[in-house]
Design an enzyme around this catalytic site. Structure first.
Site, PDB file in Angstrom:
ATOM      1  N   HIS A 170       0.832  -1.203   0.000  1.00 49.98           N
ATOM      2  CA  HIS A 170       0.000   0.000   0.000  1.00 49.98           C
ATOM      3  C   HIS A 170       0.870   1.258   0.000  1.00 49.98           C
ATOM      4  CE1 HIS A 170      -3.069  -2.946   1.498  1.00 49.98           C
ATOM      5  NE2 HIS A 170      -3.819  -2.234   0.666  1.00 49.98           N
ATOM      6  N   ILE A 208       3.107   3.566  -5.283  1.00 50.73           N
ATOM      7  CA  ILE A 208       3.216   2.768  -6.518  1.00 50.73           C
ATOM      8  C   ILE A 208       1.901   2.045  -6.779  1.00 50.73           C
ATOM      9  CG2 ILE A 208       4.612   1.085  -7.754  1.00 50.73           C
ATOM     10  CD1 ILE A 208       6.827   1.518  -5.734  1.00 50.73           C
ATOM     11  N   HIS A 209       1.331   1.447  -5.726  1.00 50.38           N
ATOM     12  CA  HIS A 209       0.031   0.785  -5.875  1.00 50.38           C
ATOM     13  C   HIS A 209      -1.037   1.796  -6.282  1.00 50.38           C
ATOM     14  CE1 HIS A 209      -3.664  -1.378  -5.023  1.00 50.38           C
ATOM     15  NE2 HIS A 209      -3.964  -0.491  -4.090  1.00 50.38           N
ATOM     16  N   HIS A 258      -6.844   6.880  -2.967  1.00 49.10           N
ATOM     17  CA  HIS A 258      -7.711   5.864  -2.353  1.00 49.10           C
ATOM     18  C   HIS A 258      -7.041   5.130  -1.191  1.00 49.10           C
ATOM     19  CE1 HIS A 258      -5.416   2.860  -4.627  1.00 49.10           C
ATOM     20  NE2 HIS A 258      -5.997   1.933  -3.912  1.00 49.10           N
ATOM     21  N   ASP A 259      -5.716   5.178  -1.097  1.00 53.57           N
ATOM     22  CA  ASP A 259      -4.996   4.568   0.032  1.00 53.57           C
ATOM     23  C   ASP A 259      -4.057   5.559   0.710  1.00 53.57           C
ATOM     24  OD1 ASP A 259      -6.016   1.987   0.242  1.00 53.57           O
ATOM     25  OD2 ASP A 259      -4.721   1.203  -1.334  1.00 53.57           O
ATOM     26  N   ASP A 262      -8.680  -1.985  -7.936  1.00 55.82           N
ATOM     27  CA  ASP A 262      -7.928  -2.023  -6.693  1.00 55.82           C
ATOM     28  C   ASP A 262      -7.376  -3.412  -6.395  1.00 55.82           C
ATOM     29  OD1 ASP A 262      -6.852  -1.032  -4.325  1.00 55.82           O
ATOM     30  OD2 ASP A 262      -8.671  -1.470  -3.182  1.00 55.82           O
TER      31      ASP A 262
END
Length: 464
Positions: free
Chosen positions: A274, A277-278, A316-317, A432
């Site tokens: 998380h 990069i993700h 989103h993270d 995701d």
């Protein structure tokens, strides 16, 4: 008979090794042939184009031209910058060829072909180091272009304001010497140092480079965020986000670049999975899915809501610290108490992203300053809805509801607001958690990373 059988086995082994060598050499030759063919085609295309890199030229990209009344200026692109861009793109093509060659060629200590591939790889590294030095030396070019404006202002009908020009020259020289000292410090630290590891932060220069999206595979399913992050000095999220958001004219470019730098800095780069990069990989995957479903810029919604989708993917993270919801709930973490044990991290990410957007309003540089109040509210609604949709605890429930709605005759994601939110939420979640549908090597890399992060959480649970 036994000897004859042994001889046959030995002969079979020799033939197998020979076949392996020949097949590998043939694949390597095919890779080289395809690469040279592409280069020849590119050379022919360039031969028919005008040689615009031989002089200072004005960047014709539409987003560089804004209303002068709003304080925006023309962006000048010099021949040096164009050459550096071409070198960087060429370097990327050669790196891709070296990777293909090393995979295709047979592995053997005395393999001449692999030795040549390794040599080419070393030459690419040398070219890369030269390019980085040229870029560092050209960093003061913007100051020189600013100097043109200063000198023009220093001129009047009665003559030249020598004091103003002298002040500018002194400032430029001081900045140049500072840049040289910084370059020497970087070289002393060794090539390829990670700015996150050294504790420093440096924003990647966000500007449009012709063909950048194509070369990096941005907007494609096989986009490799891990490789691009290495090539882009740990700033893959800024690169992807800027490429996907630059078509939206209502976003001020200077405010956008500052915002993207801030969002990327809020991700913990030490997280195996998380991380920023993700976030870049997920945002690109979401854009790909929406585009291939025929829903990008075709639904009865405003461009502000489409932009909100990209912002949702970017953040989103954001702020994730490598622990899941159950860990926070069981440990009675402050976030779990605040959000009543419901979509704890998802609520945290959504509120953090909205807060980062709203913080700019206090400084007078707000991303949404051109949006009417109603549209700004919808912008936040879409961000919150999409990020909350990533809670996998509700996956089966949401999937069942979507299947029911998908089978209805009245289902219309192009026009119905409820269907739009539900459809985009499902695509958002698919992006995701969809790395298992990526090429196998990418899936392996991401699987190792998520497993490592789970094991780190398990180690902490044992300590607790």
């Amino acid at each position: 008979l036994a000897v004859s059988t042994l001889q046959l086995f030995c002969l079979s082994a020799v033939l197998t090794v020979a076949q392996y060598q020949i097949t590998g050499e043939r694949r390597g030759a095919q890779a080289a042939s395809c690469f040279l063919e592409r280069r020849e085609q590119r050379r022919e295309r360039l031969a028919g184009a005008s040689g615009s890199m031989n002089m200072v030229m004005i960047n014709s990209v539409s987003e560089s031209v804004e209303d002068p009344a709003q304080g925006h200026e023309f962006v000048l692109q010099t021949g040096l910058e164009a050459i550096l861009q071409e070198i960087e793109q060429e370097e990327r093509r050669w790196r891709r060829f070296v990777r293909e060659a090393r995979v295709s060629l047979p592995w053997a200590a005395g393999s001449c072909s692999r030795a040549w591939a390794a040599l080419v790889g070393d030459l690419v590294e040398v070219v890369s180091s030269w390019r980085e030095q040229l870029q560092s030396q050209g960093a003061n070019l913007a100051a020189t272009l600013d100097g043109r404006r200063v000198i023009e202002e220093a001129c009047d009908p009665d003559g030249l304001n020598l004091e103003a020009v002298s002040q500018f020259v002194d400032t430029s020289v001081a900045a140049g010497m500072s840049g040289v000292a910084e370059d020497e410090a970087k070289l002393c630290g060794g090539p390829g140092r990670n700015f996150r590891e050294t504790g420093g932060r440096r924003a990647v220069p966000l500007k449009t480079i012709p063909g950048l999206s194509v070369d990096l595979r941005i907007g494609e399913w096989d986009f490799n965020a891990l490789e691009v992050n290495e090539e882009r000095h740990n700033h893959v999220l800024q690169v992807v986000a800027f490429e996907l958001l630059r078509p939206f004219r209502f976003l001020p470019r200077d405010v956008l670049t500052s915002f993207l730098e801030k969002v990327e800095s809020k991700y913990d780069a030490s997280n195996p999975y998380h991380s920023h990069i993700h976030a870049a990989d997920m945002t690109n995957s979401f854009f790909y899915l929406v585009s291939k479903c025929g829903l990008w810029m075709t639904c009865d919604i405003t461009e502000y809501q489409y932009a909100a989708m990209i912002f949702s993917g970017i953040g989103h993270d954001v702020g994730h610290f490598g622990r899941n919801n159950m860990f926070l709930i069981n440990g009675r973490h402050e976030l779990a108490v605040t959000h009543n044990d419901r979509s704890v991290l998802e609520n945290f990410h959504a509120s953090t992203l909205v807060r980062l957007i709203e913080e700019q309003k206090e400084g007078g540089a707000w991303l949404l300053k051109q949006l009417p109040l109603e549209q700004a509210s919808k912008f936040r609604l879409w961000i919150i809805t999409l990020i909350l949709a990533t809670d996998t605890q509700k996956h089966l429930e949401d999937l069942g509801a979507f299947r029911v709605r998908l089978g209805a005759d009245s289902f219309d994601p192009h026009a119905e607001a409820t269907d739009q939110l539900q459809t985009f939420s499902m695509l958002f979640r698919a992006a995701d958690i969809g790395h298992s549908a990526k090429p196998w090597t990418m899936h392996q890399d991401w699987s190792r990373r998520v497993s490592e992060e789970f094991h780190l959480q398990g180690d902490e649970e044992k300590r607790l």
